[in-house]
Design an enzyme around this catalytic site. Structure first.
Site, mmCIF file in Angstrom:
data_model
loop_
_atom_site.group_PDB
_atom_site.id
_atom_site.type_symbol
_atom_site.label_atom_id
_atom_site.label_comp_id
_atom_site.label_asym_id
_atom_site.label_seq_id
_atom_site.Cartn_x
_atom_site.Cartn_y
_atom_site.Cartn_z
ATOM 1 N N ASP A 167 -9.527 -5.689 -4.307
ATOM 2 C CA ASP A 167 -9.141 -4.587 -3.401
ATOM 3 C C ASP A 167 -9.999 -3.524 -3.510
ATOM 4 O O ASP A 167 -10.002 -2.763 -4.301
ATOM 5 C CB ASP A 167 -7.702 -4.246 -3.772
ATOM 6 N N HIS B 205 -7.327 -5.987 0.054
ATOM 7 C CA HIS B 205 -6.218 -5.103 0.251
ATOM 8 C C HIS B 205 -5.301 -5.840 1.301
ATOM 9 O O HIS B 205 -3.961 -5.785 0.902
ATOM 10 C CB HIS B 205 -6.629 -3.635 0.769
ATOM 11 N N SER C 228 0.764 -1.251 0.124
ATOM 12 C CA SER C 228 0.079 0.101 0.031
ATOM 13 C C SER C 228 1.024 1.246 -0.028
ATOM 14 O O SER C 228 1.662 1.621 -0.820
ATOM 15 C CB SER C 228 -1.074 -0.115 1.220
#
Length: 277
Positions: free
Chosen positions: A227, A256, A97
């Site tokens: 995600d 995610h 991320s």
């Protein structure tokens, strides 16, 4: 606790396990978490003979709760300082991320010989924000909502995110882990609100196009097709086209936070990429 002190006087916490002469794997966590998010991966790769290193970005976890420097250039600079202190060579850098953005910015500028391979997992690269040139991106109003929720009631916001879209626990067939939700909340609340607030701009508005194009080492782009935090169309599908030596691996139905919900599967794929010649 092990820390380094950066050039601006910020104390950055890190943990390093394993023999110093083993190949190093450096893990970069997502927002608003800490190095602890990588526990499963660190234990696995330590058992495989690697030296594993993870650190809390400034303002997060056990590092100083800075009110300045919460931007990608500074995060990358802090990474460089850690790498230099530990004298890491031919390391593998894995970023999730926001941490994927840090990896891209750091690796693009890294000294020759410092990095062997990189992994961008659920990464915010090349650009999260919706613009006229990036219509697949996320509207700014969404990130404004993040900022408002954090400022009004950070503790509740940090319960809602992991209980909902982060791990896909809002899906009808989800197998919910209260432990993951609680651990996410614990990590988030350990960090500084100002740094976490500023980081929303850093992860959503930084354009990593030039960084990706400058990275010549092998890069694995890993992304969950479900995600809900970093939609795949605006991230992985675009990022792999910008990388000179990139490979894309996607996961149907995974979220995610797929490396936490499915560590065995993700760890095996990471190991295969790292060991490939």
């Amino acid at each position: 606790m092990a820390t380094i002190t950066t050039r601006d006087g910020t104390n950055v916490f890190y943990k390093a396990w394993g023999a110093k002469d083993a190949q190093s794997i450096v893990f970069h966590h997502g927002w608003p978490l800490s190095a602890d998010d990588w526990d499963s991966q660190m234990l696995f790769f330590l058992s495989q003979g690697y030296r594993v290193i993870a650190f809390d970005r400034r303002g997060h976890g056990r590092s100083d709760q800075t009110d300045t420097g919460n931007d990608m250039d500074t995060y990358a600079s802090d990474t460089t300082e850690l790498v230099n202190v530990l004298d890491l060579k031919d390391a593998v850098h894995i970023g999730h991320s926001t941490g994927g953005g840090v990896v891209a910015r750091y690796v693009a500028r890294a000294e020759s010989g410092r990095v062997a391979k990189a992994v961008l997992m659920g990464a915010v690269t090349p650009l999260m924000l919706q613009t006229s040139a990036n219509p697949e991106g996320t509207p700014k109003e969404v990130f404004d909502g993040f900022r408002n929720a954090l400022a009004v009631n950070r503790a509740q916001f940090f319960k809602d995110v992991p209980a909902g879209p982060f791990y896909g626990f809002n899906r009808d067939d989800a197998e919910v882990s209260q432990g993951l939700i609680d651990n996410w909340w614990r990590q988030g609340m350990e960090g500084g609100a100002k740094a976490q607030y500023d980081s929303i701009e850093a992860f959503s508005e930084t354009d990593f196009t030039d960084d990706l194009q400058a990275i010549t080492i092998p890069v694995l782009v890993m992304h969950g097709e479900d995600d809900q935090i970093v939609p795949i169309a605006a991230s992985a599908h675009k990022a792999v086209k910008l990388l000179p030596n990139g490979t894309l691996k996607t996961y149907p139905d995974l979220s995610h936070g797929m490396f936490a919900t499915h560590p065995d599967r993700i760890n095996a794929d990471l190991l295969e990429f790292i060991q490939a010649s």
